[in-house]
Design a protein around this motif. Structure first.
Motif, PDB file in Angstrom:
ATOM      1  N   ASN A   1       0.814  -1.217   0.000  1.00 42.55           N
ATOM      2  CA  ASN A   1       0.000   0.000   0.000  1.00 42.55           C
ATOM      3  C   ASN A   1       0.849   1.269   0.000  1.00 42.55           C
ATOM      4  OD1 ASN A   1      -2.483  -1.356   0.004  1.00 42.55           O
ATOM      5  ND2 ASN A   1      -2.374  -1.653   2.215  1.00 42.55           N
ATOM      6  N   GLY A   2       2.138   1.148  -0.243  1.00 39.80           N
ATOM      7  CA  GLY A   2       2.996   2.321  -0.337  1.00 39.80           C
ATOM      8  C   GLY A   2       3.698   2.705   0.945  1.00 39.80           C
ATOM      9  N   PHE A   3       3.462   1.980   2.047  1.00 43.52           N
ATOM     10  CA  PHE A   3       4.148   2.274   3.300  1.00 43.52           C
ATOM     11  C   PHE A   3       5.573   1.714   3.245  1.00 43.52           C
ATOM     12  CE2 PHE A   3      -0.352   2.217   4.482  1.00 43.52           C
ATOM     13  CZ  PHE A   3      -0.448   3.433   5.158  1.00 43.52           C
ATOM     14  N   ILE A   4       6.524   2.530   3.621  1.00 41.87           N
ATOM     15  CA  ILE A   4       7.920   2.110   3.620  1.00 41.87           C
ATOM     16  C   ILE A   4       8.299   1.653   5.022  1.00 41.87           C
ATOM     17  CG2 ILE A   4      10.306   2.816   3.225  1.00 41.87           C
ATOM     18  CD1 ILE A   4       9.255   4.900   1.265  1.00 41.87           C
ATOM     19  N   CYS A   5       8.635   0.387   5.172  1.00 47.79           N
ATOM     20  CA  CYS A   5       9.022  -0.132   6.478  1.00 47.79           C
ATOM     21  C   CYS A   5       9.844  -1.397   6.297  1.00 47.79           C
ATOM     22  CB  CYS A   5       7.799  -0.417   7.350  1.00 47.79           C
ATOM     23  SG  CYS A   5       6.675  -1.642   6.670  1.00 47.79           S
ATOM     24  N   ASN A   6      10.549  -1.785   7.342  1.00 44.87           N
ATOM     25  CA  ASN A   6      11.387  -2.962   7.317  1.00 44.87           C
ATOM     26  C   ASN A   6      10.548  -4.231   7.432  1.00 44.87           C
ATOM     27  OD1 ASN A   6      13.207  -5.116   8.666  1.00 44.87           O
ATOM     28  ND2 ASN A   6      14.632  -3.573   7.906  1.00 44.87           N
ATOM     29  N   LYS A   7      11.015  -5.310   6.804  1.00 44.80           N
ATOM     30  CA  LYS A   7      10.286  -6.578   6.877  1.00 44.80           C
ATOM     31  C   LYS A   7      10.192  -7.097   8.312  1.00 44.80           C
ATOM     32  CE  LYS A   7      12.692  -8.828   3.787  1.00 44.80           C
ATOM     33  NZ  LYS A   7      13.124  -9.943   2.909  1.00 44.80           N
ATOM     34  N   LYS A   8      11.214  -6.806   9.126  1.00 46.59           N
ATOM     35  CA  LYS A   8      11.190  -7.262  10.511  1.00 46.59           C
ATOM     36  C   LYS A   8      10.077  -6.578  11.302  1.00 46.59           C
ATOM     37  CE  LYS A   8      16.105  -8.417  10.723  1.00 46.59           C
ATOM     38  NZ  LYS A   8      17.407  -8.113  11.390  1.00 46.59           N
ATOM     39  N   ARG A   9       9.799  -5.311  10.969  1.00 51.38           N
ATOM     40  CA  ARG A   9       8.698  -4.596  11.630  1.00 51.38           C
ATOM     41  C   ARG A   9       7.365  -5.254  11.282  1.00 51.38           C
ATOM     42  NH1 ARG A   9       7.602   0.634  13.568  1.00 51.38           N
ATOM     43  NH2 ARG A   9       9.712   1.299  13.060  1.00 51.38           N
ATOM     44  N   VAL A  10       7.195  -5.594  10.011  1.00 45.65           N
ATOM     45  CA  VAL A  10       5.969  -6.261   9.578  1.00 45.65           C
ATOM     46  C   VAL A  10       5.818  -7.595  10.307  1.00 45.65           C
ATOM     47  CG1 VAL A  10       4.753  -7.276   7.614  1.00 45.65           C
ATOM     48  CG2 VAL A  10       6.032  -5.153   7.321  1.00 45.65           C
ATOM     49  N   GLN A  11       6.907  -8.354  10.405  1.00 45.32           N
ATOM     50  CA  GLN A  11       6.868  -9.634  11.095  1.00 45.32           C
ATOM     51  C   GLN A  11       6.482  -9.463  12.558  1.00 45.32           C
ATOM     52  OE1 GLN A  11      10.611 -11.659  11.224  1.00 45.32           O
ATOM     53  NE2 GLN A  11       9.737 -13.592  11.883  1.00 45.32           N
ATOM     54  N   ARG A  12       7.066  -8.457  13.200  1.00 46.77           N
ATOM     55  CA  ARG A  12       6.783  -8.233  14.609  1.00 46.77           C
ATOM     56  C   ARG A  12       5.331  -7.833  14.829  1.00 46.77           C
ATOM     57  NH1 ARG A  12      10.208  -4.741  15.284  1.00 46.77           N
ATOM     58  NH2 ARG A  12       8.962  -2.844  15.372  1.00 46.77           N
ATOM     59  N   LEU A  13       4.812  -6.980  13.973  1.00 43.47           N
ATOM     60  CA  LEU A  13       3.421  -6.545  14.100  1.00 43.47           C
ATOM     61  C   LEU A  13       2.450  -7.704  13.866  1.00 43.47           C
ATOM     62  CD1 LEU A  13       3.622  -3.100  12.254  1.00 43.47           C
ATOM     63  CD2 LEU A  13       3.387  -3.482  14.707  1.00 43.47           C
ATOM     64  N   LEU A  14       2.750  -8.535  12.878  1.00 45.76           N
ATOM     65  CA  LEU A  14       1.888  -9.687  12.604  1.00 45.76           C
ATOM     66  C   LEU A  14       1.914 -10.676  13.770  1.00 45.76           C
ATOM     67  CD1 LEU A  14       2.684 -10.362   8.832  1.00 45.76           C
ATOM     68  CD2 LEU A  14       0.545  -9.504   9.787  1.00 45.76           C
ATOM     69  N   GLN A  15       3.087 -10.886  14.352  1.00 53.37           N
ATOM     70  CA  GLN A  15       3.179 -11.799  15.488  1.00 53.37           C
ATOM     71  C   GLN A  15       2.401 -11.267  16.692  1.00 53.37           C
ATOM     72  OE1 GLN A  15       7.388 -12.303  16.037  1.00 53.37           O
ATOM     73  NE2 GLN A  15       7.530 -13.984  14.561  1.00 53.37           N
ATOM     74  N   ASN A  16       2.423  -9.939  16.874  1.00 54.67           N
ATOM     75  CA  ASN A  16       1.663  -9.337  17.975  1.00 54.67           C
ATOM     76  C   ASN A  16       0.159  -9.539  17.799  1.00 54.67           C
ATOM     77  OD1 ASN A  16       4.003  -8.471  19.204  1.00 54.67           O
ATOM     78  ND2 ASN A  16       3.929  -6.416  18.310  1.00 54.67           N
ATOM     79  N   LEU A  17      -0.262  -9.673  16.526  1.00 48.57           N
ATOM     80  CA  LEU A  17      -1.681  -9.884  16.235  1.00 48.57           C
ATOM     81  C   LEU A  17      -2.057 -11.370  16.244  1.00 48.57           C
ATOM     82  CD1 LEU A  17      -2.174  -7.300  13.348  1.00 48.57           C
ATOM     83  CD2 LEU A  17      -3.083  -7.133  15.658  1.00 48.57           C
TER      84      LEU A  17
END
Length: 212
Positions: A1-17
């Motif tokens: 969706n155009g958001f610039i972020c590290n893959k590790k951040r995405v992984q951490r957020l998904l794990q929190n969910l």
């Protein structure tokens, strides 16, 4: 969706969910020997980066367990964009399954046969006389993986790994007919038009073909 972020951040957020990776189990063992035609050479030699469409097609077959038995899926991908350009399912794993997928790919792309390289493993479906005749009629050069070396056809293997992990393994029990329907949904409405690929710069196969 155009958001610039590290893959590790995405992984951490998904794990929190509460999301967790569901990797498929590795399978070992060799298929029984078959008396078939002599395989072709490994011309592709793991050169998976292709700069033009319809120069290299790769193909493979996988099996999916259904409530009424095994169902087989054969796909043909264009290495240029990793797009699935032809696919077919059947309860019988034979050369006819491969030919249906090839005919769909040929009808959709209409390539120049003498400029095309077709790569697969050494399965009896790809070494069958009718499959070889199909290639020769269109002057297509044939390449095959070395025996027992799945890395020679890594792009097809990768597609099936994602197909099962991202889609089929998340479904409840389904029939052969439902498997075919789910395969169509995954390929035609998600994988080709939506799913992003790191090797394509983070865009989907269809978008990659549009911008290139």
């Amino acid at each position: 969706n155009g958001f610039i972020c590290n893959k590790k951040r995405v992984q951490r957020l998904l794990q929190n969910l509460g999301y967790r990776s569901c990797a498929s189990k590795k399978r070992y063992g060799r298929a029984p020997r078959q008396n078939t035609l002599i395989p072709a050479y490994n011309i592709l030699a793991r050169q998976f980066k292709v700069d033009k469409p319809d120069r290299v097609w790769v193909s493979d077959i996988t099996q999916v367990r259904c409530t009424d038995g095994w169902q087989y899926l054969c796909v043909v991908l264009d290495l240029f964009s990793r797009k699935v350009i032809g696919w077919s399912t059947s309860r019988i794993n034979n050369a006819k399954l491969v030919l249906r997928s090839l005919n769909k790919a040929w009808k959709q792309r209409q390539p120049l046969g003498h400029e095309l390289l077709f790569h697969s493993d050494q399965g009896i479906q790809y070494r069958a006389l009718e499959t070889i005749r199909w290639h020769r009629k269109r002057k297509i050069k044939v390449s095959m993986s070395r025996k027992g070396n799945c890395w020679d056809n890594a792009c097809s293997e990768s597609f099936f790994a994602q197909y099962k992990k991202e889609w089929m393994n998340n479904l409840d029990q389904f029939s052969r007919q439902e498997m075919t329907m789910q395969s169509r949904i995954y390929i035609d409405t998600y994988y080709n038009p939506v799913r992003s690929h790191g090797t394509l710069g983070g865009v989907s196969p269809m978008d990659f073909e549009l911008i290139n």
